[in-house]
Design an enzyme around this catalytic site. Structure first.
Site, PDB file in Angstrom:
ATOM      1  CG  ASP A  84       0.194  -1.379  -2.875  1.00  0.00           C
ATOM      2  OD1 ASP A  84       0.110  -0.434  -2.081  1.00  0.00           O
ATOM      3  OD2 ASP A  84       0.987  -2.324  -2.726  1.00  0.00           O
ATOM      4  CG  HIS A 160      -5.523   0.713   4.090  1.00  0.00           C
ATOM      5  ND1 HIS A 160      -5.109   0.359   5.343  1.00  0.00           N
ATOM      6  CD2 HIS A 160      -5.045  -0.244   3.246  1.00  0.00           C
ATOM      7  CE1 HIS A 160      -4.394  -0.752   5.282  1.00  0.00           C
ATOM      8  NE2 HIS A 160      -4.339  -1.141   4.007  1.00  0.00           N
ATOM      9  CB  SER A 271     -10.854  -5.121  -8.223  1.00  0.00           C
ATOM     10  OG  SER A 271     -12.093  -4.840  -8.822  1.00  0.00           O
TER      11      SER A 271
END
Length: 302
Positions: A84, A160, A271
């Site tokens: 995201d 991911h 981050s």
């Protein structure tokens, strides 16, 4: 800028990390997490566990998992978003420089470090180029592309695999832990090269592929699930150096095979993730700068 760089962000981030791991009394969990949810706009309906009392400390809450159906993985496009976040920049790499935000660049070689040997990449046809950028492009007619994704504190903090690829090498750069907020990124040139980061390099069906997890203030902890030896923001590592680990020579010469959408790692808080990869010239991004994106949505395809 010099004054900000002198702040002991690594030490402060280690202290914050210890604070995050302090177990909260059950009665205190709901008010503390509710304040965080309200401040950063967290959508707890997506969380695998919605009950706030379940999370013993802030660290567990930051690293909460999602319900399996919350992020469907796009099957139609070759590269998906690994996390995201917000798209800060994307496009072709030009003149060995990459934009961290619009108009503010950093050196490709400073960011990735010296080129990893071709024996780890399994590129028998790799041409020898003059520039660092040309050396990364292993197939005739390909270009080098990049994409920068900023994870805000309220975002889902796991990341991911963005495509089917093989991870052959990990390079860990100990460094500063300055904020990677887009406002700060516009202010400090080569911010991503100063900050602690973990560079995973390897190859996909079109050649070179890399994913870099960049640390930030209070995000000294970068975890890669298949890499048990990785220790980020550790006082034993000094800034200005880097540590290499080969998954080829230490993993039966196979490397780590990752499938699109597979769990890869996690941050503690927000981050940045930077993808740098080669692809044919007809590769197209399906993005707009500044847009919000979620893990599993399309980044681009050929």
């Amino acid at each position: 800028v010099a004054l900000y760089k002198s702040v002991p962000t690594r030490l402060l981030s280690r202290a914050w990390g210890r604070l995050n791991q302090v177990e909260l009394p059950t009665w205190l969990r709901r008010p503390v997490y509710s304040l965080y949810i309200w401040t950063f706009g967290v959508n707890m309906k997506e969380a695998a566990v919605e009950d706030l009392h379940h999370y013993r400390n802030l660290s567990e809450f930051f690293r909460r998992k999602l319900k399996p159906q919350a992020r469907p993985v796009c099957c139609l496009h070759s590269v998906i978003s690994p996390s995201d976040g917000k798209i800060l920049n994307f496009g072709q790499v030009k003149n060995c420089e990459v934009e961290q935000v619009k108009g503010v660049t950093y050196s490709l070689e400073s960011f990735l470090g010296p080129r990893v040997g071709t024996e780890e990449m399994d590129f028998s046809e790799a041409p020898t180029g003059n520039s660092f950028q040309q050396q990364l492009v292993t197939k005739e007619g390909n270009e080098l592309y990049h994409c920068v994704i900023y994870l805000a504190p309220g975002d889902y903090h796991c990341f991911h695999s963005p495509t089917d690829w093989r991870v052959s090498h990990r390079r860990h750069f100990p460094g500063s832990l300055m904020s990677v907020n887009p406002g700060v990124a516009r202010w400090i040139k080569e911010l991503f090269c100063h900050n602690e980061r973990v560079v995973l390099t390897g190859d996909w069906k079109h050649g070179f592929f890399s994913l870099t997890a960049v640390g930030a203030t209070n995000v000294g902890s970068i975890r890669i699930y298949f890499d048990q030896d990785l220790r980020t923001n550790s006082p034993r590592y000094s800034k200005g150096s880097y540590n290499d680990f080969s998954f080829i020579s230490n993993n039966n010469k196979e490397g780590i095979l990752m499938r699109k959408g597979e769990h890869l790692g996690e941050f503690n808080l927000g981050s940045t993730i930077v993808l740098i990869f080669e692809a044919p010239k007809d590769f197209k991004f399906h993005l707009k700068a500044g847009q919000k994106i979620r893990f599993g949505e399309a980044l681009g395809s050929i």
